[in-house]
Design a protein around this motif. Structure first.
Motif, PDB file in Angstrom:
ATOM      1  N   ARG A   9      14.357  16.388  88.633  1.00 24.92           N
ATOM      2  CA  ARG A   9      15.081  17.223  89.593  1.00 24.92           C
ATOM      3  C   ARG A   9      16.247  17.903  88.896  1.00 24.92           C
ATOM      4  O   ARG A   9      16.840  17.366  87.945  1.00 24.92           O
ATOM      5  CB  ARG A   9      15.616  16.376  90.755  1.00 24.92           C
ATOM      6  N   THR A  11      20.100  19.595  88.820  1.00 30.83           N
ATOM      7  CA  THR A  11      21.399  19.301  89.407  1.00 30.83           C
ATOM      8  C   THR A  11      21.743  20.375  90.440  1.00 30.83           C
ATOM      9  O   THR A  11      21.114  21.441  90.492  1.00 30.83           O
ATOM     10  CB  THR A  11      22.489  19.281  88.335  1.00 30.83           C
ATOM     11  N   GLN A  12      22.746  20.102  91.266  1.00 33.23           N
ATOM     12  CA  GLN A  12      23.179  21.078  92.261  1.00 33.23           C
ATOM     13  C   GLN A  12      23.616  22.381  91.586  1.00 33.23           C
ATOM     14  O   GLN A  12      23.349  23.470  92.105  1.00 33.23           O
ATOM     15  CB  GLN A  12      24.338  20.510  93.106  1.00 33.23           C
ATOM     16  N   ALA A  16      21.851  25.978  92.201  1.00 39.87           N
ATOM     17  CA  ALA A  16      22.637  27.131  92.643  1.00 39.87           C
ATOM     18  C   ALA A  16      22.384  28.331  91.742  1.00 39.87           C
ATOM     19  O   ALA A  16      22.283  29.473  92.213  1.00 39.87           O
ATOM     20  CB  ALA A  16      24.124  26.776  92.657  1.00 39.87           C
ATOM     21  N   ALA A 262      16.503  24.652 104.166  1.00 38.80           N
ATOM     22  CA  ALA A 262      17.109  23.441 103.602  1.00 38.80           C
ATOM     23  C   ALA A 262      18.623  23.591 103.452  1.00 38.80           C
ATOM     24  O   ALA A 262      19.114  24.591 102.923  1.00 38.80           O
ATOM     25  CB  ALA A 262      16.485  23.132 102.253  1.00 38.80           C
ATOM     26  N   ASP A 263      19.357  22.581 103.917  1.00 38.21           N
ATOM     27  CA  ASP A 263      20.797  22.545 103.682  1.00 38.21           C
ATOM     28  C   ASP A 263      21.094  22.079 102.260  1.00 38.21           C
ATOM     29  O   ASP A 263      22.133  22.395 101.690  1.00 38.21           O
ATOM     30  CB  ASP A 263      21.465  21.586 104.681  1.00 38.21           C
ATOM     31  N   ASP A 264      20.148  21.306 101.711  1.00 34.44           N
ATOM     32  CA  ASP A 264      20.289  20.777 100.352  1.00 34.44           C
ATOM     33  C   ASP A 264      18.970  21.002  99.617  1.00 34.44           C
ATOM     34  O   ASP A 264      17.973  20.331  99.888  1.00 34.44           O
ATOM     35  CB  ASP A 264      20.625  19.289 100.423  1.00 34.44           C
ATOM     36  N   LEU A 265      18.948  21.937  98.692  1.00 35.06           N
ATOM     37  CA  LEU A 265      17.715  22.259  97.974  1.00 35.06           C
ATOM     38  C   LEU A 265      17.175  21.070  97.189  1.00 35.06           C
ATOM     39  O   LEU A 265      15.967  20.957  96.969  1.00 35.06           O
ATOM     40  CB  LEU A 265      17.958  23.438  97.030  1.00 35.06           C
ATOM     41  N   ALA A 266      18.051  20.173  96.781  1.00 36.18           N
ATOM     42  CA  ALA A 266      17.605  19.008  96.027  1.00 36.18           C
ATOM     43  C   ALA A 266      16.746  18.076  96.871  1.00 36.18           C
ATOM     44  O   ALA A 266      16.047  17.219  96.340  1.00 36.18           O
ATOM     45  CB  ALA A 266      18.813  18.239  95.478  1.00 36.18           C
ATOM     46  N   SER A 267      16.785  18.252  98.193  1.00 40.94           N
ATOM     47  CA  SER A 267      16.014  17.381  99.090  1.00 40.94           C
ATOM     48  C   SER A 267      14.620  17.925  99.372  1.00 40.94           C
ATOM     49  O   SER A 267      13.802  17.242 100.004  1.00 40.94           O
ATOM     50  CB  SER A 267      16.765  17.193 100.415  1.00 40.94           C
TER      51      SER A 267
END
Length: 440
Positions: A9, A11-12, A16, A262-267
């Motif tokens: 995965r 990182t944030q 971004a 998605a509020d959090d793309l990592a999810s």
């Protein structure tokens, strides 16, 4: 679909960066330089290539003179969703593809980027560009808050009518909100554009209301002066192959929606090895976003040659530049699995067996009309589309239709849906005038 998130995965910060604006806004200097290249052709071929017939030489000339408000008026008077279209239109086969500078040794004027420069500037200033006509007392029901419905509502509201939009989803926008790659429409642009449209007045949006479930077409015809149907193509074609129900197999449009909402793309779940079956823009959006989310390998498999792909040459090139492998003449014959999870796809490629390993398979082979709430005896269908005339009027009195759900000239594009909404609004208004004349 339930699926484990891939081990690798980003990182944030990496996410971004990956999902930043794919075509950043021009600054004033770059816009002036781009505008200076336009020849301001008489009977310009770029205008003829635009489904909404924007006066392109006029708005570019205004940009070159520093008149961004005037440029925005030119654009938005012809295309009320000009901001979104400047982001998602395949300009390479429309206006820019027809530019007289589009030949070896030269390049077309950057029409799409200039259009965005003008419309974004107008939206940022927030000043009104158009004035709504006095109230007429007419009320029109619009089914679907996608590009066609929004354009129709805006044009009707501008003429002084009341437009009430019904949409089954939680948020308006249709394809613009749910079905376009996140890197094309950053910073919640779809909703910001709807806020701008809504500011004209005379538009009401009711979400969570579905035709056939919460309201019927017959009820709308009785309660309103006219009805416009623009609910798109909600159905998804199936492969009808062995293994299609395996875990890890899903529709590309659902995957794109997950990314967009998605509020959090990592999810967002994504496989390590992703295979996208299909050759259109949806396939490209799904493939590129899989790569941007951290998939190790992404393959787009299409059953015919590149010349037959629905995705334009520019989209194909974009996919390849984002490390998506495109395999052509690959006809899927079955999906392979182990312990209930997909492990690969078997293709017939020129009579030879080809297996591409995958732990995620995205199907992007087209969408279909879901005729819920439509009486086929009253509303004619042809090829899975609602039949309309050149003014987008259906075979049922007081009912118009446009966008992907209806028959129309041209490709299924946001800009074509906008034009359908415009034509329907003009026809609806003309029908009111005719009724008034007959009653006089």
């Amino acid at each position: 679909m339930t699926m484990k998130i891939a081990g690798h995965r980003l990182t944030q910060e990496q996410l971004a960066c990956e999902f930043s604006d794919v075509a950043p806004l021009l600054d004033a200097t770059a816009a002036a330089a781009a505008a200076s290249r336009c020849h301001y052709c008489y009977d310009a071929p770029c205008v003829q290539a635009c489904p909404t017939q924007i006066d392109i030489p006029s708005f570019i000339r205004k940009i070159s003179h520093g008149n961004l408000k005037g440029a925005a008026v030119d654009i938005l008077s012809a295309n009320p969703l000009g901001g979104m279209c400047s982001r998602v239109c395949p300009t390479e086969i429309l206006c820019e593809g027809s530019c007289v500078r589009n030949h070896p040794g030269d390049e077309p004027v950057r029409i799409g980027a200039l259009q965005r420069h003008a419309t974004d500037s107008a939206m940022a200033r927030g000043e009104p560009l158009f004035k709504r006509a006095p109230e007429t007392g007419r009320r029109i029901a619009i089914v679907g808050a996608g590009p066609a419905g929004l354009a129709c509502a805006y044009r009707l509201a501008l003429a002084g009518h009341q437009a009430i939009i019904f949409d089954a989803r939680a948020k308006p926008g249709g394809l613009n909100e749910y079905g376009i790659a996140a890197y094309k429409t950053v910073e919640d642009f779809a909703q910001r554009e709807i806020e701008w449209l809504h500011s004209i007045g005379g538009i009401e949006i009711r979400t969570g209301v579905a035709l056939g479930r919460d309201v019927t077409l017959d009820e709308l015809r009785k309660q309103y002066d006219a009805v416009f149907i623009g609910f798109g193509l909600a159905g998804v074609r199936e492969l009808a192959l062995e293994g299609e129900s395996l875990e890890g197999v899903m529709n590309a449009v659902d995957f794109i929606e997950q990314v967009r909402q998605a509020d959090d793309l990592a999810s967002v779940p994504v496989g390590r090895r992703v295979v996208v079956i299909g050759g259109g823009n949806t396939a490209v959006d799904a493939a590129v976003q899989s790569r941007k989310l951290g998939a190790t390998s992404v393959t787009m498999a299409y059953r015919r040659g590149v010349e037959n792909m629905g995705a334009t040459w520019a989209e194909q090139e974009f996919a390849q530049n984002n490390n998506v492998t495109i395999v052509t003449h690959a006809n899927p014959v079955r999906l392979i699995g182990a312990d209930g999870h997909v492990t690969g796809v078997e293709f017939d490629r020129a009579g030879e067996r080809l297996i591409i390993e995958a732990d995620m398979v995205l199907k992007a082979i087209g969408q279909t009309l879901v005729p819920v709430g439509i009486d086929r005896e009253l509303l004619s269908l042809d090829g899975g589309r609602i039949v309309t005339d050149e003014n987008r009027q259906t075979t049922l009195a007081k009912v118009w239709a446009g966008g992907d759900c209806a028959t129309h000239e041209g490709l299924d594009l946001t800009v074509q849906a906008v034009q359908d909404g415009k034509l329907a609004a003009a026809s609806i208004g003309a029908s009111f005038e005719l009724t008034a004349i007959k009653a006089a």
